[in-house]
Scaffold this motif. Structure first.
Motif, PDB file in Angstrom:
ATOM      1  N   HIS A 188       0.854  -1.190   0.000  1.00  0.00           N
ATOM      2  CA  HIS A 188       0.000   0.000   0.000  1.00  0.00           C
ATOM      3  C   HIS A 188       0.887   1.235   0.000  1.00  0.00           C
ATOM      4  O   HIS A 188       2.074   1.172   0.332  1.00  0.00           O
ATOM      5  N   GLU A 189       0.323   2.323  -0.440  1.00  0.00           N
ATOM      6  CA  GLU A 189       1.044   3.592  -0.551  1.00  0.00           C
ATOM      7  C   GLU A 189       2.321   3.439  -1.372  1.00  0.00           C
ATOM      8  O   GLU A 189       3.387   3.920  -0.986  1.00  0.00           O
ATOM      9  N   ASP A 229      -7.826  -4.587 -11.204  1.00  0.00           N
ATOM     10  CA  ASP A 229      -8.620  -3.427 -10.774  1.00  0.00           C
ATOM     11  C   ASP A 229      -9.969  -3.844 -10.187  1.00  0.00           C
ATOM     12  O   ASP A 229     -10.860  -3.018 -10.036  1.00  0.00           O
ATOM     13  N   HIS A 281      -8.019  -2.540  -3.468  1.00  0.00           N
ATOM     14  CA  HIS A 281      -8.468  -1.180  -3.790  1.00  0.00           C
ATOM     15  C   HIS A 281      -7.541  -0.615  -4.849  1.00  0.00           C
ATOM     16  O   HIS A 281      -6.356  -0.946  -4.876  1.00  0.00           O
ATOM     17  N   GLY A 282      -8.084   0.214  -5.728  1.00  0.00           N
ATOM     18  CA  GLY A 282      -7.255   0.842  -6.752  1.00  0.00           C
ATOM     19  C   GLY A 282      -6.874  -0.139  -7.855  1.00  0.00           C
ATOM     20  O   GLY A 282      -7.531  -1.165  -8.049  1.00  0.00           O
ATOM     21  N   SER A 312       3.947   6.799  -6.866  1.00  0.00           N
ATOM     22  CA  SER A 312       3.677   6.842  -8.297  1.00  0.00           C
ATOM     23  C   SER A 312       4.953   6.534  -9.087  1.00  0.00           C
ATOM     24  O   SER A 312       6.022   7.052  -8.777  1.00  0.00           O
ATOM     25  N   SER A 341      -2.054   2.728  -8.929  1.00  0.00           N
ATOM     26  CA  SER A 341      -2.791   3.959  -8.652  1.00  0.00           C
ATOM     27  C   SER A 341      -2.438   4.408  -7.230  1.00  0.00           C
ATOM     28  O   SER A 341      -1.988   3.611  -6.402  1.00  0.00           O
ATOM     29  N   LYS A 342      -2.632   5.680  -6.983  1.00  0.00           N
ATOM     30  CA  LYS A 342      -2.243   6.251  -5.681  1.00  0.00           C
ATOM     31  C   LYS A 342      -2.916   5.528  -4.510  1.00  0.00           C
ATOM     32  O   LYS A 342      -2.323   5.366  -3.442  1.00  0.00           O
ATOM     33  N   ASP A 343      -4.153   5.057  -4.768  1.00  0.00           N
ATOM     34  CA  ASP A 343      -4.935   4.441  -3.691  1.00  0.00           C
ATOM     35  C   ASP A 343      -4.839   2.916  -3.673  1.00  0.00           C
ATOM     36  O   ASP A 343      -5.592   2.252  -2.962  1.00  0.00           O
ATOM     37  N   ALA A 344      -3.895   2.343  -4.443  1.00  0.00           N
ATOM     38  CA  ALA A 344      -3.861   0.879  -4.591  1.00  0.00           C
ATOM     39  C   ALA A 344      -3.454   0.184  -3.295  1.00  0.00           C
ATOM     40  O   ALA A 344      -2.508   0.592  -2.616  1.00  0.00           O
ATOM     41  N   VAL A 345      -4.196  -0.866  -2.984  1.00  0.00           N
ATOM     42  CA  VAL A 345      -3.852  -1.763  -1.870  1.00  0.00           C
ATOM     43  C   VAL A 345      -3.889  -3.175  -2.453  1.00  0.00           C
ATOM     44  O   VAL A 345      -4.930  -3.614  -2.961  1.00  0.00           O
TER      45      VAL A 345
END
Ligand code: TYD
Length: 131
Positions: A37-38, A80, A61-62, A41, A100-104
């Motif tokens: 996570h986090e 996705d 997520h993401g 980019s 993506s920025k919110d990817a987990v």
């Protein structure tokens, strides 16, 4: 040796939202769970193979892309959808990118962590395949 493939998880949807279950029928028994996570980019993760480890990767997520390369051909998976995961067999060079920025990203693993199981150099990976 198994092939990479999508796994579709049972999802129960009602007015309260979605509930996705990972319960049975997996290609291995789970020994370890971790998540990414986090991821900044432009950063790549993975960029290695495993001698024995099998994994299932699930975008909770993401979104992100995963390139899987068996030394002969490569395939791109776009992750996705949290109701689907990708089974990653052993001896596959994996590169995870375009997070993506919110990817987990949840990873289910068949073995406990072992540094000796990693093939971190692509030439070493190809050599290992030919043994
Ligand atoms: P690494 O496998 O290189 O991460 P990724 O494939 O996602 O790019 O692991 C990064 C670091 O975390 C490395 O120092 C090893 C450590 N690590 C653990 O301690 N336990 C684990 O289960 C995993 C997967 C990594």
């Amino acid at each position: 040796m198994g092939e990479p493939r999508w796994l579709n998880f049972k999802t129960v949807t009602d007015g309260r939202g979605n509930l996705t279950v990972i319960e049975s029928g997996l290609p291995f028994s789970i020994q370890r769970v971790y998540y990414l996570h986090e991821v900044p980019s432009g950063q790549q993760r993975g960029v290695h193979a495993h001698k024995e480890l099998e994994q299932i990767v699930i975008p909770l997520h993401g979104s992100l892309e995963m390139i899987l390369d068996n030394g002969t051909s490569s395939e791109k998976f776009v992750l996705d959808d949290p109701t689907k995961g990708v089974y990653v067999p052993k001896l596959v060079w994996r590169t995870l990118q375009n997070f993506s920025k919110d990817a987990v990203l949840l990873i289910l693993a068949s073995l406990k962590y072992s540094d000796e199981d990693y093939l971190r150099n692509y030439d070493e990976f190809l050599e290992f395949l030919n043994v």
